[in-house]
Write a protein that holds these residues in place. Structure first.
Motif, PDB file in Angstrom:
ATOM      1  N   ARG A  10       0.063   2.024  -5.653  1.00  0.00           N
ATOM      2  CA  ARG A  10       1.053   2.688  -4.790  1.00  0.00           C
ATOM      3  C   ARG A  10       0.574   4.077  -4.387  1.00  0.00           C
ATOM      4  N   GLN A  13      -2.097   4.197  -1.822  1.00  0.00           N
ATOM      5  CA  GLN A  13      -1.589   3.986  -0.465  1.00  0.00           C
ATOM      6  C   GLN A  13      -0.831   5.205   0.058  1.00  0.00           C
ATOM      7  N   LEU A  15       2.121   6.318  -0.956  1.00  0.00           N
ATOM      8  CA  LEU A  15       3.549   6.030  -0.823  1.00  0.00           C
ATOM      9  C   LEU A  15       4.337   6.578  -2.008  1.00  0.00           C
ATOM     10  N   GLU A  19       9.595   5.383  -0.406  1.00  0.00           N
ATOM     11  CA  GLU A  19       8.912   4.817   0.759  1.00  0.00           C
ATOM     12  C   GLU A  19       8.501   3.374   0.505  1.00  0.00           C
ATOM     13  N   LEU A  20       8.019   3.093  -0.689  1.00  0.00           N
ATOM     14  CA  LEU A  20       7.611   1.731  -1.014  1.00  0.00           C
ATOM     15  C   LEU A  20       8.825   0.805  -1.105  1.00  0.00           C
TER      16      LEU A  20
END
Length: 292
Positions: A10, A13, A15, A19-20
């Motif tokens: 995560r 990325q 995030l 947001e995820l």
């Protein structure tokens, strides 16, 4: 479950938890998973993993194979060795604590990989020989034959490098006595047989036994064709082209070998081979008619 692997993916990325989680679950659900190990509904977990490009299988613990991490490192190291990425192979092998391994085959595989990496990094002959001796001093068994043949090949390569061709030939001859009848059981075995046959072909070219060299190299090409393996095709074709140059064969035949090798090298993205082939082609094209 390897939750830390999920968290790392995560963050890779870029995030945040909110947001995820957006459109999949609540931020609280994701927080309970990451911080307290509360595993969400499988459908939710799959969607979360898909969003961060993480295969769900990477979260599950590996079971049933005691040395799974070691085997994975050796698999990658052997692939890097085959594709001439020696520094990456070395990094993997040096990260393995051999003292913690009790499986004989894995120990022998470690020494084989370590020995060949040392050869291509031009380590001292005594250190390389000591590494291969760890294989040769083991009791010979059916399932360890290939590692003994690799050890003989490696020692022969080192003596050849040092210019002691008589000792080198002694070891290569020991290999040739058995390699033609060795039954490769899997793809890793096929790579090892190819390594041995190719190195034997290079050595016999070095001592001007070009007919033997050509026969070995054509055997390597046949193995590649039969098993749909491309990694040694370029190297075998390059050596066949070099042999043809020494034998003063026609330019057309030499260039055909060079062009074949170039095609294989492009498939494998082998920049080292492509550079060598460019130089070989230039040499052949610059030859005067009287030199052919």
């Amino acid at each position: 479950m390897n939750i830390q692997r999920f968290i790392d993916a995560r963050k890779d990325q870029g995030l945040s938890q909110s947001e995820l989680a957006e459109g999949i679950c609540t931020q609280a659900t994701l927080s309970r998973f990451e911080n307290n190990g509360h595993i969400p509904n499988l459908k939710i977990l799959i969607k979360l993993c898909n969003r961060i490009n993480l295969p769900l299988s990477e979260l599950f613990p590996k079971v049933g194979v005691k040395y799974s991490e070691v085997v994975e490192k050796m698999n990658k190291a052997e692939f890097f060795l085959i594709t001439s990425k020696y520094e990456r192979a070395e990094a993997l092998i040096t990260s393995i604590d051999i003292s913690q391994i009790e499986d004989t085959q894995l120990v022998l595989r470690y020494h084989y990989l370590n020995g060949f990496i040392m050869i291509f990094q031009e380590k001292l002959i005594m250190d390389i020989s000591f590494t291969f001796d760890q294989i040769l001093l083991e009791e010979e068994k059916i399932d360890t034959v290939i590692f003994r043949l690799l050890a003989y090949t490696g020692i022969g390569m080192v003596y050849s490098r040092e210019g002691d061709l008589i000792k080198a030939e002694f070891y290569f001859n020991k290999v040739l006595e058995k390699i033609y009848n060795y039954p490769a059981k899997n793809m890793e075995d096929t790579w090892r047989v190819l390594n041995i046959v190719f190195q034997c072909g290079v050595f016999y070219a070095k001592i001007d036994e070009l007919d033997i060299s050509d026969a070995l190299l054509h055997y390597a090409v046949n193995i590649c064709s039969d098993n749909h393996v491309t990694y040694y095709l370029a190297r075998a074709a390059i050596q066949l082209a070099k042999n043809a140059i020494v034998k003063k064969e026609a330019n057309d035949k030499i260039l055909e070998l060079i062009y074949d090798a170039r095609a294989y090298s492009k498939i494998n993205r082998n920049d080292i081979a492509l550079t060598e082939l460019r130089d070989l082609e230039a040499f052949v094209l610059e030859k005067k008619p009287s030199e052919e």
